[in-house]
Design an enzyme around this catalytic site. Structure first.
Site, PDB file in Angstrom:
ATOM      1  N   ASN A   1       7.308   1.610  13.023  1.00  0.00           N
ATOM      2  CA  ASN A   1       6.596   1.762  11.481  1.00  0.00           C
ATOM      3  C   ASN A   1       6.755   3.436  10.873  1.00  0.00           C
ATOM      4  OD1 ASN A   1       5.031   0.034   9.869  1.00  0.00           O
ATOM      5  ND2 ASN A   1       3.788   2.068   9.528  1.00  0.00           N
TER       6      ASN A   1
ATOM      7  N   GLN B   1       3.324 -11.586   8.907  1.00  0.00           N
ATOM      8  CA  GLN B   1       2.456 -11.437   7.643  1.00  0.00           C
ATOM      9  C   GLN B   1       3.111 -11.632   5.960  1.00  0.00           C
ATOM     10  OE1 GLN B   1       1.150  -7.497   9.427  1.00  0.00           O
ATOM     11  NE2 GLN B   1      -0.835  -8.183   8.352  1.00  0.00           N
TER      12      GLN B   1
ATOM     13  N   ARG C   1       0.848  -1.206   0.158  1.00  0.00           N
ATOM     14  CA  ARG C   1      -0.119  -0.067  -0.024  1.00  0.00           C
ATOM     15  C   ARG C   1       0.979   1.379  -0.021  1.00  0.00           C
ATOM     16  NH1 ARG C   1      -2.199  -3.786   3.256  1.00  0.00           N
ATOM     17  NH2 ARG C   1      -4.434  -4.464   2.812  1.00  0.00           N
TER      18      ARG C   1
ATOM     19  N   HIS D   1       0.426 -15.838   6.773  1.00  0.00           N
ATOM     20  CA  HIS D   1      -0.004 -15.675   5.411  1.00  0.00           C
ATOM     21  C   HIS D   1       0.473 -16.749   4.505  1.00  0.00           C
ATOM     22  CE1 HIS D   1      -1.983 -11.416   6.186  1.00  0.00           C
ATOM     23  NE2 HIS D   1      -2.688 -12.166   6.629  1.00  0.00           N
TER      24      HIS D   1
ATOM     25  N   CYS E   1      -2.661 -35.177  -9.078  1.00  0.00           N
ATOM     26  CA  CYS E   1      -4.100 -35.199  -9.400  1.00  0.00           C
ATOM     27  C   CYS E   1      -4.689 -34.267 -10.444  1.00  0.00           C
ATOM     28  CB  CYS E   1      -4.825 -34.951  -8.242  1.00  0.00           C
ATOM     29  SG  CYS E   1      -4.894 -33.013  -7.776  1.00  0.00           S
TER      30      CYS E   1
ATOM     31  N   THR F   1       3.916  -2.746  10.071  1.00  0.00           N
ATOM     32  CA  THR F   1       2.765  -3.293   9.361  1.00  0.00           C
ATOM     33  C   THR F   1       1.853  -2.180   9.798  1.00  0.00           C
ATOM     34  OG1 THR F   1       0.817  -4.671   9.952  1.00  0.00           O
ATOM     35  CG2 THR F   1       2.588  -4.525  11.807  1.00  0.00           C
ATOM     36  N   SER F   2       0.972  -1.866   8.705  1.00  0.00           N
ATOM     37  CA  SER F   2       0.052  -0.932   8.905  1.00  0.00           C
ATOM     38  C   SER F   2      -1.077  -1.157   9.814  1.00  0.00           C
ATOM     39  CB  SER F   2      -0.766  -0.689   7.495  1.00  0.00           C
ATOM     40  OG  SER F   2      -1.168  -1.677   6.887  1.00  0.00           O
TER      41      SER F   2
HETATM   42  P1  NAD Z   1       1.242  -3.013   4.435  1.00  0.00           P
HETATM   43  O1  NAD Z   1       1.838  -2.856   2.863  1.00  0.00           O
HETATM   44  O2  NAD Z   1      -0.158  -2.599   4.608  1.00  0.00           O
HETATM   45  O3  NAD Z   1       1.992  -2.052   5.220  1.00  0.00           O
HETATM   46  C1  NAD Z   1       3.215  -1.902   5.220  1.00  0.00           C
HETATM   47  C2  NAD Z   1       3.623  -0.722   6.224  1.00  0.00           C
HETATM   48  O4  NAD Z   1       5.142  -0.796   6.579  1.00  0.00           O
HETATM   49  C3  NAD Z   1       3.367   0.593   5.978  1.00  0.00           C
HETATM   50  O5  NAD Z   1       2.505   1.242   6.924  1.00  0.00           O
HETATM   51  C4  NAD Z   1       4.738   1.003   5.642  1.00  0.00           C
HETATM   52  O6  NAD Z   1       4.608   2.637   6.067  1.00  0.00           O
HETATM   53  C5  NAD Z   1       5.632   0.647   6.583  1.00  0.00           C
HETATM   54  N1  NAD Z   1       6.967   0.536   5.905  1.00  0.00           N
HETATM   55  C6  NAD Z   1       7.474   0.434   4.637  1.00  0.00           C
HETATM   56  N2  NAD Z   1       8.662   0.479   4.645  1.00  0.00           N
HETATM   57  C7  NAD Z   1       9.319   0.695   6.186  1.00  0.00           C
HETATM   58  C8  NAD Z   1      10.484   0.499   6.531  1.00  0.00           C
HETATM   59  N3  NAD Z   1      11.597   0.519   5.805  1.00  0.00           N
HETATM   60  N4  NAD Z   1      10.630   0.622   8.009  1.00  0.00           N
HETATM   61  C9  NAD Z   1       9.675   0.736   8.648  1.00  0.00           C
HETATM   62  N5  NAD Z   1       8.313   0.570   8.226  1.00  0.00           N
HETATM   63  C10 NAD Z   1       7.920   0.584   6.792  1.00  0.00           C
HETATM   64  O7  NAD Z   1       1.678  -4.292   4.752  1.00  0.00           O
HETATM   65  P2  NAD Z   1       1.025  -5.312   5.953  1.00  0.00           P
HETATM   66  O8  NAD Z   1       0.545  -4.437   6.910  1.00  0.00           O
HETATM   67  O9  NAD Z   1       2.011  -6.299   6.262  1.00  0.00           O
HETATM   68  O10 NAD Z   1      -0.126  -6.125   5.217  1.00  0.00           O
HETATM   69  C11 NAD Z   1      -0.300  -6.205   3.834  1.00  0.00           C
HETATM   70  C12 NAD Z   1      -0.127  -7.851   3.353  1.00  0.00           C
HETATM   71  O11 NAD Z   1       0.809  -7.642   2.342  1.00  0.00           O
HETATM   72  C13 NAD Z   1       0.512  -8.879   4.345  1.00  0.00           C
HETATM   73  O12 NAD Z   1      -0.421  -9.613   4.498  1.00  0.00           O
HETATM   74  C14 NAD Z   1       1.648  -9.654   3.527  1.00  0.00           C
HETATM   75  O13 NAD Z   1       1.199 -11.017   3.393  1.00  0.00           O
HETATM   76  C15 NAD Z   1       1.587  -8.867   2.321  1.00  0.00           C
HETATM   77  N6  NAD Z   1       2.841  -8.721   1.557  1.00  0.00           N
HETATM   78  C16 NAD Z   1       4.032  -9.325   2.110  1.00  0.00           C
HETATM   79  C17 NAD Z   1       5.188  -9.094   1.708  1.00  0.00           C
HETATM   80  C18 NAD Z   1       6.323  -9.895   1.798  1.00  0.00           C
HETATM   81  O14 NAD Z   1       6.431 -11.142   2.219  1.00  0.00           O
HETATM   82  N7  NAD Z   1       7.551  -9.015   2.065  1.00  0.00           N
HETATM   83  C19 NAD Z   1       5.614  -8.057   0.661  1.00  0.00           C
HETATM   84  C20 NAD Z   1       4.126  -7.344   0.334  1.00  0.00           C
HETATM   85  C21 NAD Z   1       2.945  -7.479   0.902  1.00  0.00           C
HETATM   86 ZN    ZN Z   2      -3.378 -32.286  -6.559  1.00  0.00          ZN
END
Ligand code: NAD
Ligand code: ZN
Length: 254
Positions: free
Chosen positions: A226, A107, A42, A127, A163, A201-202
């Site tokens: 964050n 996550q 996001r 996840h 399968c 995480t947001s």
């Molecule tokens: P999100 O994208 O909603 O939020 C990420 C948060 O991290 C934001 O608020 C942002 O401001 C903050 N942020 C970004 N870079 C940062 C840094 N260097 N230091 C500190 N804060 C930082 O992500 P979410 O809340 O984790 O949820 C969204 C879903 O996205 C999750 O369920 C996850 O499964 C999936 N996802 C995973 C990955 C991965 O595995 N790396 C990547 C993208 C999305």
């Molecule tokens: Zn299968």
């Protein structure tokens, strides 16, 4: 929180909380891996911001119903930077918690906590993981590398070899439920540990974000780290705004 004095106070409060905690629960989101070159969803550089079709590929119903969605998903994954990503300072700093780590709930689907050295049995991948494939019909699983080799060899939407069913990455897509045992571990961690650390995480995706109010209700302090404000800053004992890598190094690698 842009006031440097307020920031220093929050950092000192967080250092004291960490020093006195015998066991620590951790929740991480996409923000802990952006410094490893994996964009979040996001943010301004987020996957969904740059490519709105990505949201469709993250939905189980479109994935199952539309072969084009699956072909796109496999083609993009076969070129994804996620498989070359390395853990950054933030993942490494958390390893220093050592035996004080109660449970690390992430996550993220990138596997970087385990790659950094956090013991896999303390990590809950709420996840799922992109490092395995799974069959939606028979439940077969295997290493993602195997499936990607088939895609690179020309199979655009490789079927299950057991399968013939549809296979996908072993991640939880929108429209799928979380694994009840994983959710129970997350909830237990927020109650049992002396302290909860929520990082990158947001805190807008439930039920996982619920770890924060659950910890607060159990009387546990919460530290939120964050880059931007989160939905639950008002519940935190200390809010540290900035880079997860910088702040976790300051807190844990002193
Ligand atoms: P999100 O994208 O909603 O939020 C990420 C948060 O991290 C934001 O608020 C942002 O401001 C903050 N942020 C970004 N870079 C940062 C840094 N260097 N230091 C500190 N804060 C930082 O992500 P979410 O809340 O984790 O949820 C969204 C879903 O996205 C999750 O369920 C996850 O499964 C999936 N996802 C995973 C990955 C991965 O595995 N790396 C990547 C993208 C999305
Ligand atoms: Zn299968």
């Amino acid at each position: 929180m842009s006031d440097p004095r307020e920031m220093n106070e929050a950092l000192e409060r967080a250092i004291r909380l960490l020093e006195s905690a015998r066991s620590v629960a951790v929740l991480t989101g996409a923000g802990i891996s952006t410094d490893s070159g994996i964009p979040d969803f996001r943010g301004p550089n987020g996957v969904w911001t740059r490519d709105p079709a990505a949201e469709r590929r993250s939905n189980i119903n479109s994935y199952l119903a539309d072969p084009q969605v699956r072909r796109d998903a496999w083609r993009i994954r076969s070129r994804s930077e996620m498989f070359d990503a390395q853990p950054n300072e933030a993942h490494r700093a958390l390893v220093a918690l050592d035996n004080r780590l109660h449970t690390l709930v992430t996550q993220n689907i990138d596997g970087l906590h385990q790659q950094a050295g956090t013991p896999p049995d303390r990590v809950v991948e709420i996840h799922g993981t992109v490092h395995s494939w799974e069959c939606v019909d028979c439940g077969a699983r295997g290493p993602m590398g195997e499936a990607l080799d088939r895609v690179r060899a020309g199979e655009e939407d490789p079927p299950c070899e057991m399968c013939g069913g549809i296979i996908k990455s072993a991640t939880i897509l929108f429209g799928q439920g979380l694994v009840p045992a994983d959710l129970a571990r997350a909830e237990r961690a927020s109650i049992e540990a002396d302290l909860l650390l929520a990082i990158g995480t947001s805190l807008s995706v439930y039920p996982v974000a619920g770890m924060v109010p659950t910890a607060v209700e159990a009387g546990r302090p919460v530290i939120i780290i964050n880059a931007e404000p989160t939905d639950l800053d008002h519940l935190a004992t200390a809010v540290l705004r900035g880079s997860a890598a910088d702040l976790l190094s300051a807190l844990l690698l002193r």
